[in-house]
Design a protein around this motif. Structure first.
Motif, PDB file in Angstrom:
ATOM      1  N   CYS A 146       5.508   0.477   0.938  1.00 38.11           N
ATOM      2  CA  CYS A 146       6.762   0.674   1.678  1.00 38.11           C
ATOM      3  C   CYS A 146       7.529  -0.634   1.798  1.00 38.11           C
ATOM      4  O   CYS A 146       8.768  -0.657   1.695  1.00 38.11           O
ATOM      5  CB  CYS A 146       6.474   1.263   3.063  1.00 38.11           C
ATOM      6  SG  CYS A 146       5.922   2.987   3.024  1.00 38.11           S
ATOM      7  N   ALA A 147       6.805  -1.725   2.007  1.00 36.43           N
ATOM      8  CA  ALA A 147       7.455  -3.038   2.090  1.00 36.43           C
ATOM      9  C   ALA A 147       8.060  -3.421   0.750  1.00 36.43           C
ATOM     10  O   ALA A 147       9.208  -3.890   0.669  1.00 36.43           O
ATOM     11  CB  ALA A 147       6.450  -4.089   2.548  1.00 36.43           C
ATOM     12  N   ARG A 148       7.302  -3.216  -0.316  1.00 33.76           N
ATOM     13  CA  ARG A 148       7.794  -3.562  -1.653  1.00 33.76           C
ATOM     14  C   ARG A 148       8.954  -2.671  -2.079  1.00 33.76           C
ATOM     15  O   ARG A 148       9.788  -3.077  -2.893  1.00 33.76           O
ATOM     16  CB  ARG A 148       6.651  -3.466  -2.664  1.00 33.76           C
ATOM     17  CG  ARG A 148       5.613  -4.580  -2.517  1.00 33.76           C
ATOM     18  CD  ARG A 148       4.381  -4.308  -3.377  1.00 33.76           C
ATOM     19  NE  ARG A 148       4.764  -3.967  -4.744  1.00 33.76           N
ATOM     20  CZ  ARG A 148       4.035  -3.207  -5.556  1.00 33.76           C
ATOM     21  NH1 ARG A 148       2.906  -2.681  -5.120  1.00 33.76           N
ATOM     22  NH2 ARG A 148       4.457  -2.966  -6.788  1.00 33.76           N
ATOM     23  N   ALA A 149       9.009  -1.469  -1.518  1.00 34.81           N
ATOM     24  CA  ALA A 149      10.133  -0.560  -1.819  1.00 34.81           C
ATOM     25  C   ALA A 149      11.379  -0.930  -1.039  1.00 34.81           C
ATOM     26  O   ALA A 149      12.432  -0.300  -1.202  1.00 34.81           O
ATOM     27  CB  ALA A 149       9.729   0.881  -1.516  1.00 34.81           C
ATOM     28  N   GLY A 150      11.289  -1.950  -0.168  1.00 37.19           N
ATOM     29  CA  GLY A 150      12.443  -2.405   0.590  1.00 37.19           C
ATOM     30  C   GLY A 150      12.782  -1.539   1.783  1.00 37.19           C
ATOM     31  O   GLY A 150      13.925  -1.583   2.278  1.00 37.19           O
ATOM     32  N   LEU A 151      11.826  -0.766   2.277  1.00 36.42           N
ATOM     33  CA  LEU A 151      12.112   0.076   3.434  1.00 36.42           C
ATOM     34  C   LEU A 151      12.271  -0.793   4.674  1.00 36.42           C
ATOM     35  O   LEU A 151      11.621  -1.830   4.823  1.00 36.42           O
ATOM     36  CB  LEU A 151      10.997   1.098   3.633  1.00 36.42           C
ATOM     37  CG  LEU A 151      10.722   2.029   2.433  1.00 36.42           C
ATOM     38  CD1 LEU A 151       9.739   3.124   2.826  1.00 36.42           C
ATOM     39  CD2 LEU A 151      12.006   2.631   1.878  1.00 36.42           C
ATOM     40  N   SER A 152      13.116  -0.352   5.572  1.00 43.88           N
ATOM     41  CA  SER A 152      13.503  -1.190   6.712  1.00 43.88           C
ATOM     42  C   SER A 152      12.359  -1.433   7.691  1.00 43.88           C
ATOM     43  O   SER A 152      12.294  -2.490   8.320  1.00 43.88           O
ATOM     44  CB  SER A 152      14.674  -0.528   7.456  1.00 43.88           C
ATOM     45  OG  SER A 152      14.306   0.787   7.861  1.00 43.88           O
ATOM     46  N   ASP A 153      11.474  -0.479   7.845  1.00 43.47           N
ATOM     47  CA  ASP A 153      10.333  -0.620   8.756  1.00 43.47           C
ATOM     48  C   ASP A 153       9.105  -0.073   8.040  1.00 43.47           C
ATOM     49  O   ASP A 153       8.732   1.090   8.220  1.00 43.47           O
ATOM     50  CB  ASP A 153      10.602   0.150  10.056  1.00 43.47           C
ATOM     51  CG  ASP A 153       9.564  -0.157  11.130  1.00 43.47           C
ATOM     52  OD1 ASP A 153       8.468  -0.627  10.779  1.00 43.47           O
ATOM     53  OD2 ASP A 153       9.852   0.086  12.326  1.00 43.47           O
ATOM     54  N   PRO A 154       8.452  -0.898   7.223  1.00 41.88           N
ATOM     55  CA  PRO A 154       7.328  -0.418   6.411  1.00 41.88           C
ATOM     56  C   PRO A 154       6.193   0.193   7.225  1.00 41.88           C
ATOM     57  O   PRO A 154       5.614   1.203   6.820  1.00 41.88           O
ATOM     58  CB  PRO A 154       6.861  -1.681   5.677  1.00 41.88           C
ATOM     59  CG  PRO A 154       8.041  -2.580   5.666  1.00 41.88           C
ATOM     60  CD  PRO A 154       8.765  -2.317   6.948  1.00 41.88           C
ATOM     61  N   ASP A 155       5.870  -0.418   8.373  1.00 45.49           N
ATOM     62  CA  ASP A 155       4.788   0.114   9.207  1.00 45.49           C
ATOM     63  C   ASP A 155       5.110   1.529   9.683  1.00 45.49           C
ATOM     64  O   ASP A 155       4.269   2.433   9.629  1.00 45.49           O
ATOM     65  CB  ASP A 155       4.548  -0.785  10.421  1.00 45.49           C
ATOM     66  CG  ASP A 155       3.921  -2.118  10.044  1.00 45.49           C
ATOM     67  OD1 ASP A 155       3.267  -2.175   8.986  1.00 45.49           O
ATOM     68  OD2 ASP A 155       4.083  -3.084  10.795  1.00 45.49           O
ATOM     69  N   GLU A 156       6.325   1.717  10.169  1.00 44.41           N
ATOM     70  CA  GLU A 156       6.732   3.023  10.678  1.00 44.41           C
ATOM     71  C   GLU A 156       6.799   4.050   9.546  1.00 44.41           C
ATOM     72  O   GLU A 156       6.342   5.198   9.697  1.00 44.41           O
ATOM     73  CB  GLU A 156       8.089   2.924  11.365  1.00 44.41           C
ATOM     74  CG  GLU A 156       8.593   4.226  11.976  1.00 44.41           C
ATOM     75  CD  GLU A 156       7.734   4.732  13.120  1.00 44.41           C
ATOM     76  OE1 GLU A 156       7.804   5.943  13.416  1.00 44.41           O
ATOM     77  OE2 GLU A 156       6.982   3.928  13.713  1.00 44.41           O
ATOM     78  N   ALA A 157       7.362   3.644   8.410  1.00 43.83           N
ATOM     79  CA  ALA A 157       7.473   4.565   7.275  1.00 43.83           C
ATOM     80  C   ALA A 157       6.090   4.996   6.789  1.00 43.83           C
ATOM     81  O   ALA A 157       5.859   6.179   6.516  1.00 43.83           O
ATOM     82  CB  ALA A 157       8.251   3.912   6.137  1.00 43.83           C
ATOM     83  N   ALA A 158       5.159   4.042   6.692  1.00 39.80           N
ATOM     84  CA  ALA A 158       3.809   4.366   6.239  1.00 39.80           C
ATOM     85  C   ALA A 158       3.115   5.305   7.223  1.00 39.80           C
ATOM     86  O   ALA A 158       2.404   6.232   6.820  1.00 39.80           O
ATOM     87  CB  ALA A 158       2.993   3.093   6.058  1.00 39.80           C
ATOM     88  N   ALA A 159       3.333   5.079   8.516  1.00 39.11           N
ATOM     89  CA  ALA A 159       2.738   5.957   9.529  1.00 39.11           C
ATOM     90  C   ALA A 159       3.301   7.373   9.416  1.00 39.11           C
ATOM     91  O   ALA A 159       2.553   8.357   9.477  1.00 39.11           O
ATOM     92  CB  ALA A 159       2.980   5.391  10.925  1.00 39.11           C
ATOM     93  N   GLU A 160       4.612   7.476   9.239  1.00 34.63           N
ATOM     94  CA  GLU A 160       5.231   8.799   9.117  1.00 34.63           C
ATOM     95  C   GLU A 160       4.712   9.537   7.882  1.00 34.63           C
ATOM     96  O   GLU A 160       4.394  10.736   7.945  1.00 34.63           O
ATOM     97  CB  GLU A 160       6.753   8.655   9.035  1.00 34.63           C
ATOM     98  CG  GLU A 160       7.397   8.210  10.346  1.00 34.63           C
ATOM     99  CD  GLU A 160       8.909   8.055  10.212  1.00 34.63           C
ATOM    100  OE1 GLU A 160       9.499   8.716   9.337  1.00 34.63           O
ATOM    101  OE2 GLU A 160       9.488   7.271  10.989  1.00 34.63           O
ATOM    102  N   ILE A 161       4.629   8.833   6.765  1.00 37.95           N
ATOM    103  CA  ILE A 161       4.149   9.459   5.538  1.00 37.95           C
ATOM    104  C   ILE A 161       2.695   9.895   5.685  1.00 37.95           C
ATOM    105  O   ILE A 161       2.304  10.980   5.240  1.00 37.95           O
ATOM    106  CB  ILE A 161       4.333   8.504   4.339  1.00 37.95           C
ATOM    107  CG1 ILE A 161       5.831   8.306   4.057  1.00 37.95           C
ATOM    108  CG2 ILE A 161       3.619   9.045   3.098  1.00 37.95           C
ATOM    109  CD1 ILE A 161       6.135   7.192   3.075  1.00 37.95           C
ATOM    110  N   THR A 162       1.890   9.070   6.340  1.00 35.51           N
ATOM    111  CA  THR A 162       0.490   9.419   6.567  1.00 35.51           C
ATOM    112  C   THR A 162       0.380  10.676   7.424  1.00 35.51           C
ATOM    113  O   THR A 162      -0.418  11.576   7.137  1.00 35.51           O
ATOM    114  CB  THR A 162      -0.262   8.253   7.228  1.00 35.51           C
ATOM    115  OG1 THR A 162      -0.254   7.131   6.333  1.00 35.51           O
ATOM    116  CG2 THR A 162      -1.704   8.631   7.540  1.00 35.51           C
TER     117      THR A 162
END
Length: 202
Positions: A146-162
């Motif tokens: 998520c960080a490498r994809a340039g998402l604004s909040d990688p931690d939050e995005a990864a949690a949501e996807i999980t």
């Protein structure tokens, strides 16, 4: 698989692999607690004594089975990294697609991790620790993507996807949501879009 075909396949496997193959089938179908060592030995067409030569305890067999399952999931991350080395977004969608495509099997057998966690309440159990370590590693890798994809909040995005991936598996297992695979993909894509958008556009 008919009995003759299975006997032919089993006969070609070394004893340790036969035991693991039998354990995977029985644990997935009936659960860890319900399956005894003798049933595994019978299914593997061997003896309890032979089983204990390879696995000192039933807990050791459970742990090794889950280690193999975890390695299969890790291999998906590795394969997608090789196929899309500079495309983290494609890797994330590939992970989602892998889970979506596997949902029909989940509907019959359930997620091995979810099922096993329910049967292993002791967090000190080696198999339980293995599952938690595996899940933590997956979260780290997904957050990095998520960080490498340039998402604004990688931690939050990864949690949501999980939440989406694991929730889809539970919903498929209990039959509460129709077309779970299609919906899973749409929601993951929406998460990626939302976290890719400028703050003012959300």
């Amino acid at each position: 698989m008919d009995r003759v075909s299975r006997q032919s396949r089993v006969a070609k496997l070394p004893p340790r692999e036969r035991i693991l193959d039998a354990a995977e089938e029985l644990f997935s179908r009936e659960g860890i607690k319900a399956v005894g060592v003798q049933a595994i030995a019978d299914r593997a067409e061997t003896t309890k004594m032979a089983l204990y030569r390879h696995f000192a305890t039933k807990d050791a067999l459970v742990e090794e089975w889950l280690r193999i399952v975890a390695a299969d999931y890790t291999a998906v991350f590795d394969r997608l990294e090789e196929e899309h080395p500079d495309e983290p977004r494609a890797q994330i969608l590939g992970i989602a697609r892998f889970i979506a495509d596997g949902l029909p099997e989940i509907s019959h057998r359930g997620c091995p991790f979810i099922n096993s966690i329910a049967e292993l309440p002791d967090r000190a159990h080696p198999a339980r620790r293995l599952i938690e370590a595996h899940k933590a590693n997956q979260m780290r890798r997904l957050t990095d993507l998520c960080a490498r994809a340039g998402l604004s909040d990688p931690d939050e995005a990864a949690a949501e996807i999980t939440f989406i991936l694991e929730g889809a598996q539970v919903s498929t297992q209990n039959g509460s949501v129709e077309h779970a695979g299609e919906r899973l993909m749409r929601i993951v894509e929406a998460v990626l879009e939302r976290h890719s958008a400028p703050k003012g556009a959300r």
